[in-house]
Write a protein that holds these residues in place. Structure first.
Motif, short mmCIF file in Angstrom:
data_model
loop_
_atom_site.label_atom_id
_atom_site.label_comp_id
_atom_site.label_asym_id
_atom_site.label_seq_id
_atom_site.Cartn_x
_atom_site.Cartn_y
_atom_site.Cartn_z
N ALA A 135 -45.09 -52.01 -60.29
CA ALA A 135 -45.51 -50.81 -59.57
C ALA A 135 -44.32 -49.89 -59.29
O ALA A 135 -44.45 -48.65 -59.34
N VAL A 136 -43.15 -50.46 -59.00
CA VAL A 136 -41.95 -49.65 -58.79
C VAL A 136 -41.59 -48.89 -60.06
O VAL A 136 -41.26 -47.70 -60.03
N ARG A 137 -41.68 -49.56 -61.19
CA ARG A 137 -41.38 -48.89 -62.47
C ARG A 137 -42.38 -47.77 -62.74
O ARG A 137 -42.00 -46.67 -63.14
N GLU A 138 -43.67 -48.02 -62.49
CA GLU A 138 -44.68 -46.98 -62.69
C GLU A 138 -44.47 -45.82 -61.73
O GLU A 138 -44.69 -44.66 -62.10
N ALA A 139 -44.04 -46.13 -60.51
CA ALA A 139 -43.80 -45.06 -59.53
C ALA A 139 -42.69 -44.14 -60.01
O ALA A 139 -42.77 -42.91 -59.89
N ALA A 140 -41.62 -44.71 -60.55
CA ALA A 140 -40.50 -43.90 -61.01
C ALA A 140 -40.87 -43.07 -62.23
O ALA A 140 -40.29 -41.99 -62.45
N ALA A 141 -41.83 -43.55 -63.03
CA ALA A 141 -42.22 -42.82 -64.24
C ALA A 141 -43.25 -41.74 -63.95
O ALA A 141 -43.56 -40.94 -64.84
N ASP A 190 -45.24 -38.45 -61.93
CA ASP A 190 -44.90 -37.05 -61.64
C ASP A 190 -44.95 -36.81 -60.13
O ASP A 190 -45.86 -36.16 -59.62
N HIS A 191 -43.97 -37.37 -59.42
CA HIS A 191 -43.91 -37.23 -57.96
C HIS A 191 -42.49 -36.85 -57.55
O HIS A 191 -41.54 -37.03 -58.31
N ASP A 192 -42.39 -36.35 -56.33
CA ASP A 192 -41.07 -36.02 -55.79
C ASP A 192 -40.44 -37.21 -55.07
O ASP A 192 -39.22 -37.40 -55.12
N VAL A 193 -41.28 -37.98 -54.39
CA VAL A 193 -40.81 -39.11 -53.59
C VAL A 193 -41.77 -40.27 -53.79
O VAL A 193 -42.99 -40.07 -53.82
#
Length: 391
Positions: free
Chosen positions: A115-121, A123-126
């Protein structure tokens, strides 16, 4: 993109602080992704409260990405079973069906990393990630680097070039050689672990530590500093949660408050400017209104840059090279150092990290280590036959 990892002592309110942080960033106009550690969407609490209003979080947006440990485990297991179908048929084994598989211990940690990897990939600012309690969180953050090391030892990349010769080698040796799918699976795991490790080590990734002032708070802060320093992570905030009001006419409550504020004073002296204080609301936080009161850090603060390790050449003075690794000056624990080829295994208590040695130190011998001006200074003696005399 900023990644804010929230951890802390068990029961200190880290999930509530993580949700409040995400909501505050969204109210400031940013596109925010919240990764809750609570895997049960039906469980009442701040995650469920904010999920109901995630689409309308003020000027910005707030999206909730829940890890799916059971689904991730089933997919990985069934894919491995499909690749091993020939061997399983020869053994007469009955394949598992999707419905009979349940997640194994450790599945949640891997699902959180994915989930951390998907979060970094995305289209979000934070992205705000609610990690488990401190010790488990440090173990999870260290997993990608450790597992990559295990894969390199078991299946070295330089030896995979010989896999085209596998049929011939199998005939000559008389034993079966690793199948192609094993190398392919290893390469895929290496890519995924490298992607997660890159997110953890990125300059925009910081950690917030949530504590409730008490007898164990100062020790937890010291442990967090050491564990995070070994992982190269910056601690951008220490949040003292659930502070009781300082003035009370009730003698019992006044004594409890005095004890809590005594521990808070120790935290102030140790944490300095990164300490933020949150009040006790007198109730369990529920709804966006309560969560808005618990945004400890002003949104949009840039992460503090982490100093980089550096090699200092002292051969002209005392004939050694010194590798400086940034560590907080308050760290007093003994650190173990073990040399393994071109790697250095650095550890303290339950925390370990494997550091690749810089090229200048790979043909040197470790002669000692100690804390110098807040850095861990590791001394190396160069081989005189390999190093020219300084001019």
């Amino acid at each position: 993109m900023r990644i804010i990892l929230v951890t802390g002592a068990g029961g200190a309110g880290r999930t509530t602080v993580a949700v409040a942080t995400a909501l505050a960033e969204a109210h400031a106009g940013r596109r925010v992704l919240l990764v809750p550690g609570d895997a049960d969407p039906a469980r009442p609490g701040p995650v469920a409260d904010v999920a109901e209003t995630a689409g309308a979080a003020g000027p910005g947006t707030l999206t909730v990405l829940r890890p799916d440990p059971a689904g991730d485990f089933r997919r990985e297991f069934l894919a491995l079973q499909a690749r091993s179908s020939t061997a399983l048929d020869l053994l007469g084994a009955s394949p598992f069906e999707d419905a009979e598989l349940t997640e194994l211990p450790g599945s949640r940690q891997f699902a959180l990393l994915r989930a951390v990897r998907e979060a970094a990939a995305g289209d979000h600012d934070v992205a705000v990630v609610d990690l488990p309690p401190l010790r488990e969180a440090l173990t999870v953050l260290a997993l990608p680097e450790q597992l990559r090391r295990y894969l390199r030892r078991l299946l070295p990349p330089e030896r995979q070039a010989a896999r085209a010769l596998r049929p011939m080698l199998a005939q000559l040796a008389g034993v079966p050689m690793p199948a192609r799918w094993l190398y392919e699976t290893t390469a895929r795991w290496e890519r995924e672990l490298a992607a997660v490790q890159a997110v953890v080590e990125a300059p925009g990734t910081t950690v917030r530590l949530v504590l409730e002032p008490g007898p164990a708070a100062a020790a937890t802060l010291r442990e967090a500093r050491l564990g995070l320093a070994l992982q190269g992570l910056a601690l951008d905030a220490v949040i003292a949660n659930r502070l009781l009001p300082a003035a009370s006419e009730d003698p019992w409550l006044a004594a409890l408050t005095a004890e809590q504020h005594r521990h808070l004073a120790a935290l102030r002296a140790d944490a300095g400017d990164v300490l933020h204080e949150l009040p006790h609301l007198g109730r369990d936080p529920r709804g966006p209104e309560d969560l808005a009161l618990l945004a400890a850090v002003r949104p949009g603060l840039p992460p503090a840059p982490a100093p980089a390790p550096a090699v200092e050449d002292r051969r002209a003075q005392d004939g050694v090279l010194v590798w400086h690794l940034p560590l907080p000056g308050a760290v007093k624990q003994d650190l173990s150092l073990v040399r393994r080829g071109d790697e250095l295994l650095l550890g303290a208590g339950p925390f370990r990290r494997t550091l690749p040695l810089p090229p200048a130190l790979r043909r040197c011998t470790v002669t000692g280590a100690g804390l110098v001006d807040g850095d861990l200074a590791i001394r190396f003696a160069p081989d005189p036959g390999l190093w020219p005399e300084p001019s």
